[in-house]
Design a protein around this motif. Structure first.
Motif, PDB file in Angstrom:
ATOM      1  N   VAL A 110      40.070  34.918  38.931  1.00 19.30           N
ATOM      2  CA  VAL A 110      41.574  34.598  39.230  1.00 19.30           C
ATOM      3  C   VAL A 110      42.712  35.324  38.887  1.00 19.30           C
ATOM      4  N   ILE A 111      42.486  35.862  37.607  1.00 13.13           N
ATOM      5  CA  ILE A 111      43.732  36.767  37.303  1.00 13.13           C
ATOM      6  C   ILE A 111      43.376  38.180  37.886  1.00 13.13           C
ATOM      7  N   GLU A 112      41.982  38.617  38.100  1.00 16.82           N
ATOM      8  CA  GLU A 112      41.673  39.862  38.989  1.00 16.82           C
ATOM      9  C   GLU A 112      42.155  39.843  40.355  1.00 16.82           C
ATOM     10  N   PHE A 172      42.768  28.655  47.785  1.00 10.75           N
ATOM     11  CA  PHE A 172      43.931  28.628  47.232  1.00 10.75           C
ATOM     12  C   PHE A 172      44.727  29.957  47.328  1.00 10.75           C
ATOM     13  N   CYS A 192      44.920  38.291  41.364  1.00 13.02           N
ATOM     14  CA  CYS A 192      46.463  38.428  41.126  1.00 13.02           C
ATOM     15  C   CYS A 192      46.802  39.869  40.896  1.00 13.02           C
ATOM     16  N   GLU A 193      45.669  40.503  40.292  1.00  6.46           N
ATOM     17  CA  GLU A 193      46.083  42.037  39.949  1.00  6.46           C
ATOM     18  C   GLU A 193      46.002  42.832  41.138  1.00  6.46           C
ATOM     19  N   GLN A 249      46.217  41.323  44.410  1.00  5.68           N
ATOM     20  CA  GLN A 249      47.259  41.151  45.157  1.00  5.68           C
ATOM     21  C   GLN A 249      48.435  41.829  44.747  1.00  5.68           C
ATOM     22  N   TYR A 250      48.727  41.973  43.640  1.00  6.82           N
ATOM     23  CA  TYR A 250      49.851  42.911  43.204  1.00  6.82           C
ATOM     24  C   TYR A 250      49.808  44.139  43.852  1.00  6.82           C
ATOM     25  N   LEU A 251      48.564  44.901  43.590  1.00  8.40           N
ATOM     26  CA  LEU A 251      48.227  46.284  44.130  1.00  8.40           C
ATOM     27  C   LEU A 251      48.405  46.122  45.355  1.00  8.40           C
ATOM     28  N   ASN A 280      38.312  31.991  35.460  1.00  6.16           N
ATOM     29  CA  ASN A 280      39.480  32.278  35.341  1.00  6.16           C
ATOM     30  C   ASN A 280      39.877  33.708  35.223  1.00  6.16           C
ATOM     31  N   ASN A 281      38.713  34.557  34.721  1.00  8.63           N
ATOM     32  CA  ASN A 281      38.919  35.834  34.540  1.00  8.63           C
ATOM     33  C   ASN A 281      38.854  36.262  35.960  1.00  8.63           C
ATOM     34  N   HIS A 327      44.582  25.566  43.563  1.00  8.27           N
ATOM     35  CA  HIS A 327      44.129  26.325  42.334  1.00  8.27           C
ATOM     36  C   HIS A 327      43.651  25.382  41.253  1.00  8.27           C
ATOM     37  N   LEU A 352      33.926  28.501  33.242  1.00  6.90           N
ATOM     38  CA  LEU A 352      35.402  28.575  33.227  1.00  6.90           C
ATOM     39  C   LEU A 352      35.883  29.888  32.991  1.00  6.90           C
ATOM     40  N   ALA A 353      35.394  30.542  32.211  1.00  9.54           N
ATOM     41  CA  ALA A 353      35.701  31.886  31.721  1.00  9.54           C
ATOM     42  C   ALA A 353      35.626  32.818  32.840  1.00  9.54           C
ATOM     43  N   ARG A 380      39.204  43.971  42.918  1.00 10.15           N
ATOM     44  CA  ARG A 380      39.790  42.936  42.443  1.00 10.15           C
ATOM     45  C   ARG A 380      40.042  41.900  43.056  1.00 10.15           C
TER      46      ARG A 380
END
Lengths: 343, 343
Positions: B157-159, B89, B161-162, B164-166, B154-155, B126, B150-151, B187
């Motif tokens: 995947v948010i990393e 994804f 995204c962080e 990817q932003y950076l 999902n923790n 995703h 699952l925790a 990340r």
């Protein structure tokens, strides 16, 4: 007690729950600030602002369903937050896919920060929804129910993606039937509204029949909701909404009134419709022609009748639960509002 | 026994597990076919094909970790599938964000079907990851462990995204330090590799120390993996890979060797670097200049040393578990392969 005041009553509770998830993630700040902008908490310069943030309609349905069965709200809050975050993730991505430059009278995320960041911001919001639901762990909910909630949420999101695929696919087709359309909105819109009442119910009870009726209530008001949206997209009062007159006709969306006209129009009118809907863009004259054909086949009356039918079925499911209390009254008021709203 | 044969041993098992999730979702077919294309099961015309599908490196790490602790594979399979789906994804969306037209020598999803469908296909993949993990319910795994998995997912995947932003943010900056870079790849790349060994371990044991060491092993080979990728992106044998010579220099990616040069170069060379990295596009002459400056500060040796350091630490965590069996040997071979690979 009207629909607006009911929604307003639940707004802070829902937003505070969503904020509690954001408090756990701080870096990189601009990533989370873009999410907060979309949620209506920050302005374009990423400064805090008090403004209209959206109806928070789905989480309110979840909370009221849970409250109708339990008398309280607390255990449903993480799930309510998750539902609102899923809705907003899908809006961020839909806005890119549809190239929509404005939402709630403000520039969309992609318009402000570009497509690459907007894709990533939507992905982040998507994960935040699952993280929100995982906060059910702090509310003394059994792990078995938490897994059930996560299964419902994720089965709903895949339905959203299926609906979104169909919606995009229909744009280039002139053979879409009203039945295909109901199937599409059932996935794209109604699935998440069904998930809202479904999750509210399963968190409060194990009674299969009660759960089934709340679920059906959600699915059916979801379909009615979208059909009313489609009616408003063609015939709503342009002055009231700020949206252009007949915007869905202009954008050549294949919504129910139009599909009905495709089916019911005379051979000649049908050819006119196909010709207009196959063109790159439509003139004012084209829009007038389409509106005239819709009028000839009574497309608005037909669509309104279908929406009413779904809403009546929805209400009858509520009644079949045999529950009578204030939360149930509020659910009925919200269902009525969906159908008779003018914006 | 080499790395390729180890990866190949697990490929069918992993792909069969992923296929079992797709068997539950059939409509609309083209949506799922686009996902299957990306996973390497279908060709551009959406016909079945036998071809190279990717290493399936993350799920293999998960399976081997679980196997090292339990002797079997079965309960880890749904999680392994989830890890591979998350990776894919993120590739589908990264390809849009970076405008990459090819992956694994084939056109990317957005290149074939456009950005709107590619965003939706990525969103679908995703969700499929979470649905894959929820299949742990069929494997007699406790609900408590399923929630834990699952925790972690999902923790992670948010990393992603962080990270990817950076990564996108760094593109426009010349003040990025090697420390900021390690945080970013930690990340963007290492989090998911850590999740692979972490999940493999928690599904097999409750022993905190064992879990901690497998987790650290994953995180550290993840960082080493990305640094080696960066070295190859500049100095790999162009004939071997089909990629252009020094492609990361051409694309002005701020990877470790370059950031090191920014820090260590003479004042004059540093100004040359800034000038080249602030230009819209770089000439062959620019690329030669950058390569020469990298050579002067020994940027390749430095980067190789950092990667080696992380890999050594990773292996020492494996050894600290005190476990010795075939699966552990395979994990070591894979870790070595990551570091010494030439493609």
């Amino acid at each position: 007690m009207n629909a607006e005041s009911i929604l307003y009553q639940h707004l802070e509770m829902i937003d505070n729950e969503i904020k509690s998830i954001f408090e756990k993630r701080m870096f990189p700040k601009p990533l989370y600030d873009m999410m907060k902008y979309h949620l209506g908490w920050l302005d374009e310069n990423l400064r805090p602002i008090e403004q209209y943030r959206g109806k928070r309609f789905r989480p309110t349905l979840c909370l009221l369903t849970y409250n109708a069965l339990s008398g309280v709200y607390d255990k449903a809050l993480p799930a309510a937050a998750a539902l609102e975050l899923i809705h907003n993730f899908s809006l961020i991505h839909d806005d890119i896919e549809d190239m929509d430059e404005e939402r709630r009278h403000k520039p969309t995320v992609w318009k402000l920060w570009g497509v690459p960041h907007a894709i990533n911001v939507g992905d982040g919001m998507h994960v935040m929804a699952n993280l929100a639901a995982l906060n059910l762990r702090d509310r003394n909910v059994t792990e078995s129910k938490i897994v059930d909630v996560l299964a419902i949420l994720n089965n709903t999101v895949i339905e959203l993606c299926e609906g979104q695929y169909l919606d995009m696919d229909f744009e280039g087709r002139t053979d879409v039937t009203p039945e295909m359309y109901i199937d599409m909105i059932s996935r794209k819109t109604a699935a998440l509204i069904e998930a809202s009442t479904h999750i509210g119910a399963i968190l409060a009870t194990n009674d299969e029949s009660t759960i089934k009726h709340f679920r059906a209530f959600g699915r059916k008001i979801g379909i009615a909701f979208q059909i009313v949206d489609d009616i408003l997209g063609i015939w709503q009062d342009a002055k009231k909404t700020g949206k252009p007159h007949a915007s869905d006709i202009k954008n050549k969306k294949k919504t129910l009134p139009v599909l009905y006209a495709f089916e019911k129009a005379s051979k000649e009118d049908r050819e006119t419709l196909i010709e207009i809907y196959e063109k790159e863009s439509s003139s004012e004259e084209d829009i007038k022609k389409v509106l005239h054909i819709l009028e000839k086949v009574n497309a608005q009356t037909y669509s309104r009748r279908i929406a009413d039918k779904y809403e009546k079925e929805a209400i009858s499911h509520l009644e079949k639960t045999g529950i009578n209390n204030e939360a149930m009254e509020k659910l009925k008021i919200l269902a009525d509002f969906l159908i008779y709203r003018t914006y």
